[in-house]
Design an enzyme around this catalytic site. Structure first.
Site, short mmCIF file in Angstrom:
data_model
loop_
_atom_site.label_atom_id
_atom_site.label_comp_id
_atom_site.label_asym_id
_atom_site.label_seq_id
_atom_site.Cartn_x
_atom_site.Cartn_y
_atom_site.Cartn_z
N HIS A 125 -18.65 -73.10 4.62
CA HIS A 125 -17.25 -73.43 4.35
C HIS A 125 -17.05 -74.88 4.77
CE1 HIS A 125 -12.85 -73.34 4.92
NE2 HIS A 125 -12.81 -72.15 4.36
N HIS A 147 -17.64 -67.24 -2.45
CA HIS A 147 -16.18 -67.32 -2.44
C HIS A 147 -15.77 -68.37 -3.46
CE1 HIS A 147 -15.27 -65.55 1.82
NE2 HIS A 147 -15.56 -64.64 0.92
N ASP A 167 -18.98 -70.97 -0.14
CA ASP A 167 -17.54 -71.15 -0.39
C ASP A 167 -17.33 -72.47 -1.15
OD1 ASP A 167 -14.58 -70.28 1.05
OD2 ASP A 167 -14.79 -72.29 0.22
N GLU A 180 -20.85 -67.60 6.01
CA GLU A 180 -20.05 -68.41 5.09
C GLU A 180 -20.27 -69.90 5.33
OE1 GLU A 180 -15.92 -67.44 5.04
OE2 GLU A 180 -15.50 -68.78 3.36
N GLU A 187 -11.01 -66.77 -4.66
CA GLU A 187 -10.31 -66.90 -3.38
C GLU A 187 -9.26 -68.01 -3.51
OE1 GLU A 187 -11.46 -66.88 1.32
OE2 GLU A 187 -12.38 -68.43 0.12
#
Lengths: 131, 367
Positions: free
Chosen positions: B148, B276, B178, B146, B312
């Protein structure tokens, strides 16, 4: 995160000088005992002695020293744990102010200063059941 | 020219953390709710949030029950989010071998439950990812690390991973993008939450100015710059007599609202296996005011992305006054509209989603 849910309303109990309250994890995912780094239990401004504190989850009771090594015993987000300590609570008919402080390590967030830890607290008012 | 992508609509149960934690839904009833409300077909869950006993005590009865339920309600498992708990022990960080075994157990559960992707996290170095490739091959699970906030697609740590992926050349190693890495404003719903905690309008205006300044400067490309920004949020709160809000400002201002430009995703786009669709709220016009959902969906479509987007919703941390299910419904409508504007569509049919996801994950990353 969801600190307002730490103390379960109406779960304060006291028996023979020990007082307990049910607590929920203020986080979205399960954490093991090794990440439950400390707690405080305070009723009407009086804190239970740190060495008297015990933590019960999954029907097993630990001192905080014992939790340090428990990477295999997990606090699931839907489960209530029980925090207890030596603390006399008189007058069960009265409303008592209960405060719980929790220190949790977040094991997947590693910062320049080590593993991230969060400190959360919650205060609620309730009567004490005497058993 | 790349043919337009057809991303698969879906959701992560993380969006409903507040309702699950409050015991309004158990896992079964939440999955049924997701299917009934049309938030799928893609379904993502977090192992340590949703699965009691994860990963050591997931027995075959549970696995069968889970697979039967998902089949019955016709959802498509996309990603099992697993955690890289390097700091599990108090005396030291996990060593390399312990970490590989810790991840192996979680990846095995992903395979048993029918998730083709395991979302892994930034603590895994290029060497660790290389060590996990045989595990991914053993279980046939794609590992999607991920990206992020406070990282982003052009961050030094992400580029080092990308370069290793390129060398290893396996379709089983990639990224989860993300959207929180490429945010364009401080979420208004969080400002409202601070207002409800007594923050003055003057303080909130300074907070927005500080974040906008970082956005104008561009994303932090090193941990050092990240640390300086973290400190600036704490300082702002302290100077305004609200030191109690400092950590919250800093964690959200740096860790949730990443200020990278959209084109940073192009650095890693061929390796993006999962997305995400991070967002924080839907305003009165039906749009996401701080995450450029339309631009992000267009970018995915134009780059031929046909994997899943898990909506999300992360505003639940502070927003306890709006229904998360309505908010997800609103955000997914924006995604569908954006895909149509880009000349494509979001896949909402389960059978088509299964076919497209299989094809997406089987392709070589350079394909």
């Amino acid at each position: 995160m969801i600190a307002d849910r730490i103390i379960e309303q109406g779960t304060l109990t006291t028996v023979d000088g020990r007082t307990a309250v049910e607590v929920r994890i203020p986080w979205y995912r399960a954490l093991p005992g090794s990440c439950i780094a400390g707690a405080a239990l305070t009723v009407d401004g009086v804190a239970a002695p740190a060495e008297s504190l015990r933590w019960t989850m999954n029907e097993r009771t630990f001192s905080f020293d014992e939790l340090v090594d428990r990477t295999d015993e997990w606090w699931f987000p839907l489960d209530s744990a029980v925090l207890s300590g030596e603390l006399a609570v008189d007058d069960p008919q009265a409303e008592h102010e209960v405060r719980v402080d929790l220190k949790l390590y977040i094991p997947y967030i590693i910062t320049d200063h080590g593993v991230l830890h969060i400190e959360e607290h919650d205060t609620k008012t309730m009567k004490a059941a005497q058993r | 020219m790349t043919s337009p992508g057809t991303p698969i609509q879906g959701v992560t149960l993380y969006s409903f953390t507040r309702a699950f934690h409050a015991r309004q839904y158990d896992l079964d009833s939440l999955i049924r709710k997701v299917a009934a409300d049309g938030f799928g077909p893609g379904l993502e869950i977090i192992g340590f949030s949703s699965l009691r006993g994860f990963p050591d005590h997931i027995d075959d009865n549970f696995v069968g029950h889970f697979r039967d339920l998902v089949a019955e309600v016709d959802l498509v498992p996309t990603s099992l989010a697993v955690n890289v708990d390097t700091g599990l022990r108090r005396d030291r960080l996990m060593n390399h071998d312990e970490l590989v075994e810790y991840m192996r157990k979680q990846i095995e559960v992903a395979a048993r439950l029918g998730f083709p992707i395991a979302r892994v996290q930034i603590s895994l170095t290029p060497d660790a990812m290389e060590s996990l490739l045989p595990v991914a091959e053993q279980y046939g699970v794609t590992l999607a690390l991920e990206v992020h906030a406070d990282q982003h697609g052009a961050h030094e740590r992400i580029l080092a991973l990308r370069d290793r992926y390129e060398k290893l050349n396996s379709p089983l190693l990639g990224f989860t993008a993300d959207w929180g890495a490429t945010v364009t404003g401080f979420a208004p719903s969080l400002l409202e939450a601070y207002r409800r905690r007594g923050a003055s309008e003057e303080l909130l205006a300074q907070l927005v100015d500080l974040w906008n300044g970082f956005y104008a400067e561009g994303p932090p490309n090193t941990q050092k710059v990240h640390g300086e920004r973290f400190g600036a949020f704490i300082g702002l709160a302290a100077r305004n007599g609200r030191p109690d809000l400092g950590i919250d400002f800093a964690i959200n201002g740096t860790g949730l609202f990443g200020p990278a430009p959209l084109d940073t995703w192009l650095e890693i786009m061929p390796w993006v296996r999962h997305v995400h669709g991070k967002f924080f709220g839907i305003d009165e016009t039906g749009e996401e005011p701080s995450v450029p959902v339309r631009g992000l969906v267009r970018q995915l479509v134009e780059n031929g992305y046909s994997g899943a987007i898990s909506s999300e919703y992360e505003g639940w941390h502070w927003n306890n006054w709006q229904d998360p299910f309505d908010i997800i419904r609103g955000e997914q409508a924006v995604q569908r509209s954006a895909a149509a504007d880009a000349g494509s569509t979001m896949v909402t049919d389960p059978a088509e989603a299964r076919r497209i996801l299989n094809s997406h994950l089987a392709q070589p990353v350079r394909g």
